[in-house]
Design an enzyme around this catalytic site. Structure first.
Site, PDB file in Angstrom:
ATOM      1  CD  GLU A 182      13.554  19.557  52.156  1.00 53.87           C
ATOM      2  OE1 GLU A 182      14.564  20.072  51.660  1.00 53.87           O
ATOM      3  OE2 GLU A 182      13.500  18.353  52.517  1.00 53.87           O
ATOM      4  CE  LYS A 242      18.565  20.546  52.319  1.00 54.88           C
ATOM      5  NZ  LYS A 242      17.588  19.628  51.697  1.00 54.88           N
ATOM      6  CB  CYS A 248      15.859  18.218  54.634  1.00 53.23           C
ATOM      7  SG  CYS A 248      15.542  16.472  54.238  1.00 53.23           S
TER       8      CYS A 248
END
Length: 301
Positions: free
Chosen positions: A44, A117, A154
């Site tokens: 990331e 995300k 994540c």
């Protein structure tokens, strides 16, 4: 019939030298391709330090468009090496509108797709809501020359709903570019509990959905720059715990990286094995979607 895919995760430490970080990533991608990897995953926000330890408006200058300089370079690299690359970028969509975005470069150099995300944390040391607008593209796998990739990022890794929706859309593998670590002030027992929880959660996604999971984390200590970037007022920072891993569709470890060093982690992943697992563990068949309506509620009061 076996469909084996050689995969590689690039576990790196980062500095405030953006050019060096990117050059290191490119060098590692070349090394992975030379070793035979066809799917290569970067961690990331691999171009920079993990800047979300503090809220600083100047950090928005790090963001770039997609397509943009990084995707142009990585696309050319993917084409020249005949590989698929999963990269993680700070995306500038418009003035005042930014995303934490994973982008997939196919082996012909094109952008096969991207994922913004969806779950954005806001915890001490992880002030991501200041920087990132939640994604608006949903949970859609990306079709590539090596298969259909369920790319998440994540904090998404803690949410079984995200993994399930990717699997329901036909994802053959789940991929998590990640930046997670310990607060150095936590004792060793607490640190181990956090690491174990992180690993268990993602292995559970593999088991529940019958698909392999690739989790690529960064490594090394990154100091908290302090408010406004003053290093002399820095907090303890984050010890990124590495431990990138590749798991099969029953949660079995195929490869595990170290906690404390940079490395390229390889594993051969059988993409057809998931179908065999789903035949003996038919969780998809036995889902009771006629009784899951309350999952759309925040809480069952």
């Amino acid at each position: 019939m076996t469909k084996t895919l050689k995969t590689a995760l690039i576990q790196q430490s980062n500095s405030n030298d953006l050019d060096k970080n990117f050059a290191d990533s490119i060098q590692a991608i070349r090394q992975a391709a030379e070793a035979g990897a066809k799917l290569i995953v970067l961690q990331e926000l691999h171009r920079s330090l993990y800047f979300c330890q503090q809220e600083d408006v100047d950090v928005f200058d790090l963001a770039e468009t997609i397509p943009g300089p990084s995707t142009d370079s990585l696309g050319e690299l993917a084409k020249s090496l005949d590989v698929v690359i999963v990269a993680s970028l700070f995306e500038k969509r418009a003035a005042g509108l930014y995303h934490n975005t994973a982008v997939v470069l196919d082996s012909d150099g094109s952008i096969a797709g991207k994922y913004r995300k969806m779950h954005i944390p806001d915890d001490p040391g992880f002030y991501e809501k200041f920087y990132f607008t939640p994604g608006d593209m949903g949970f859609e796998p990306v079709q590539t020359s090596v298969g259909k990739l369920g790319v998440l990022v994540c904090w998404d890794q803690w949410f079984p709903e995200a993994a399930r929706l990717m699997a329901l859309a036909g994802a053959e593998v789940l991929i998590y570019p990640t930046a997670i670590g310990w607060d150095p002030r936590d004792d060793e027992a607490e640190q181990r509990r956090q690491l174990d929880a992180w690993v268990i959660s993602q292995r559970a996604h593999a088991v529940a959905n019958g698909v392999p999971v690739l989790s690529c984390n960064r490594v090394g200590h990154e100091a908290d720059p302090g408010p406004g970037g003053e290093v002399d007022k820095a907090g303890p920072g984050i010890d990124f715990w590495g431990h990138s891993f590749i798991a099969g569709p029953q949660g079995e470890f195929l490869a595990i990286a170290s906690e404390g060093k940079e490395e390229i982690l390889y594993a051969d992943v059988d993409l057809n094995h998931g179908e065999n697992v789903r035949r003996i563990w038919p969780f998809m068949r036995d889902r009771r979607i006629d009784h899951y309506q309350d999952l759309l509620k925040i809480y069952r009061d």
